[in-house]
Design a protein around this motif. Structure first.
Motif, mmCIF file in Angstrom:
data_model
loop_
_atom_site.group_PDB
_atom_site.id
_atom_site.type_symbol
_atom_site.label_atom_id
_atom_site.label_comp_id
_atom_site.label_asym_id
_atom_site.label_seq_id
_atom_site.Cartn_x
_atom_site.Cartn_y
_atom_site.Cartn_z
ATOM 1 N N CYS A 118 35.008 39.887 42.588
ATOM 2 C CA CYS A 118 35.912 39.502 43.591
ATOM 3 C C CYS A 118 35.825 39.332 45.099
ATOM 4 O O CYS A 118 35.957 39.668 45.577
ATOM 5 N N GLU B 99 32.989 31.886 39.110
ATOM 6 C CA GLU B 99 33.842 31.340 37.920
ATOM 7 C C GLU B 99 34.808 31.255 39.158
ATOM 8 O O GLU B 99 35.362 32.097 39.998
ATOM 9 N N SER B 100 36.036 30.928 38.572
ATOM 10 C CA SER B 100 36.754 29.613 38.972
ATOM 11 C C SER B 100 37.886 30.762 38.898
ATOM 12 O O SER B 100 37.494 32.485 38.287
ATOM 13 N N GLY B 101 38.731 31.252 40.003
ATOM 14 C CA GLY B 101 39.728 32.413 39.966
ATOM 15 C C GLY B 101 40.741 31.560 40.747
ATOM 16 O O GLY B 101 40.601 30.642 41.190
ATOM 17 N N ARG C 106 38.149 35.705 29.622
ATOM 18 C CA ARG C 106 38.810 36.045 30.890
ATOM 19 C C ARG C 106 39.156 36.829 31.717
ATOM 20 O O ARG C 106 38.318 38.187 31.588
ATOM 21 N N LEU C 107 38.622 36.465 32.910
ATOM 22 C CA LEU C 107 38.510 37.366 34.183
ATOM 23 C C LEU C 107 39.573 37.568 34.888
ATOM 24 O O LEU C 107 40.883 37.065 35.530
ATOM 25 N N GLU C 108 39.794 38.980 35.234
ATOM 26 C CA GLU C 108 41.455 39.285 35.892
ATOM 27 C C GLU C 108 40.651 40.729 36.730
ATOM 28 O O GLU C 108 39.730 41.999 36.177
ATOM 29 N N SER D 25 42.722 36.379 38.800
ATOM 30 C CA SER D 25 42.386 35.630 37.499
ATOM 31 C C SER D 25 41.864 34.667 37.246
ATOM 32 O O SER D 25 42.245 33.783 37.779
ATOM 33 N N HIS D 26 40.798 34.648 35.992
ATOM 34 C CA HIS D 26 40.151 33.456 36.155
ATOM 35 C C HIS D 26 40.508 32.290 35.878
ATOM 36 O O HIS D 26 41.928 32.783 35.057
ATOM 37 N N ARG E 287 38.270 26.037 35.107
ATOM 38 C CA ARG E 287 37.736 24.946 36.581
ATOM 39 C C ARG E 287 38.029 24.007 36.998
ATOM 40 O O ARG E 287 37.710 22.683 36.041
#
Length: 287
Positions: free
Chosen positions: A249, A225-227, A264-266, A273-274, A277
């Motif tokens: 990460c 997943e993008s960050g 949403r990832l962090e 953080s996400h 893309r």
């Protein structure tokens, strides 16, 4: 057991062996398996391999009192070079100072435990050396849950990874070579992943892992997943990637990654953080 080159009529049975082996021992979805089989082992692909002088195809054929003779294993290898701009150098019909690469080796799950894989491997290596290969390397898909241990039993050591495109998907191939080989191995079949940094990780059974309070987490490099700083990768508690653990990460190596109700990832450690893309999110080599 007989090891021989396959006939044109063997293509269907080769695909059956490949499909059943992928299903039993590879961490791939049904769609990925279908795509790989169609891409690498369709009739036309098998024909091209058979007609290519630098490609080695061999099958293991066994028989018993209960069943007729049948193909129970399959190996696909190739003569490669490490000469840079010099593509090939043949002396008396032999490839000088080249590499023999084993790319695929499959054994029908119903016929395992009989030494078929060992016989296929050793015969293929002997054939490649007879054709002039001075050095040997073996590539194993990272998703192959059993292949890494199999190759290491023959004394080969992990020597980097390649990211390759198979059936329009980016996958990771682990490369194994003989210890202390001074020659440059061929790189014509993939892109070196050395620039993909994964802090706080180590390899177990050919897979990239990290730890969380003493628990080993397996990193799925094909689930990214993008960050904003680096991508996140899904992690699992088991080698077959069935029990989900969380996210890793790639910016700092932490597993302290939270997800809100909007997915949403962090990273709680570095703040990565996400993000949506996009081409600007991060280098495509991570995908």
């Amino acid at each position: 057991m007989e090891i021989r080159e396959p006939t044109p009529a063997a293509a269907d049975r080769i695909r059956e062996v490949v499909d059943s082996s992928l299903t039993a021992s590879f961490r791939l979805s049904p769609a990925q398996i279908d795509g790989l089989v169609d891409d690498q082992f369709a009739d036309e692909a098998v024909t091209d391999k058979r007609e290519d002088e630098e490609t080695l195809l061999q099958v293991a054929e066994t028989s018993s009192e209960i069943e007729d003779t049948t193909i129970t294993g399959f190996v696909d290898g190739r003569l490669e070079d490490g000469w840079g701009e010099i593509r090939w150098l043949f002396v008396d019909g032999r490839l000088e100072d080249g590499w023999g690469e084993i790319r695929w080796l499959f054994v029908d799950p119903e016929h395992r435990g009989k030494g078929i894989g060992t016989e296929l491997y050793e015969t293929a290596i002997e054939t490649l050396r007879d054709r002039g290969a001075e050095h040997i390397c073996v590539t194993v898909l990272e998703a192959n849950t059993e292949g890494h241990d199999f190759v290491e039993r023959f004394g080969l050591e992990h020597d980097g990874d390649r990211r390759v495109e198979i059936a329009d998907e980016s996958v990771v191939n682990s490369v194994y070579t003989e210890p202390d080989v001074g020659a440059t191995r061929p790189d014509s079949t993939g892109v070196d992943t050395a620039d993909e940094e994964f802090p706080e990780t180590k390899r177990i059974g050919g897979q990239l892992t990290t730890t969380d309070d003493g628990t080993t987490a397996y990193i799925a490099r094909d689930e990214a997943e993008s960050g904003t700083a680096a991508p996140f990768f899904a992690t699992y508690e088991d080698v077959t990637h069935t029990e989900r653990h969380g996210f890793y990460c790639a910016n700092c190596g932490s597993l302290a990654v939270s997800m809100n109700n909007m997915d949403r990832l962090e990273c709680n450690d570095c703040g990565n953080s996400h993000a949506e893309r996009s081409e600007e999110s991060y280098d495509d080599s991570y995908l």
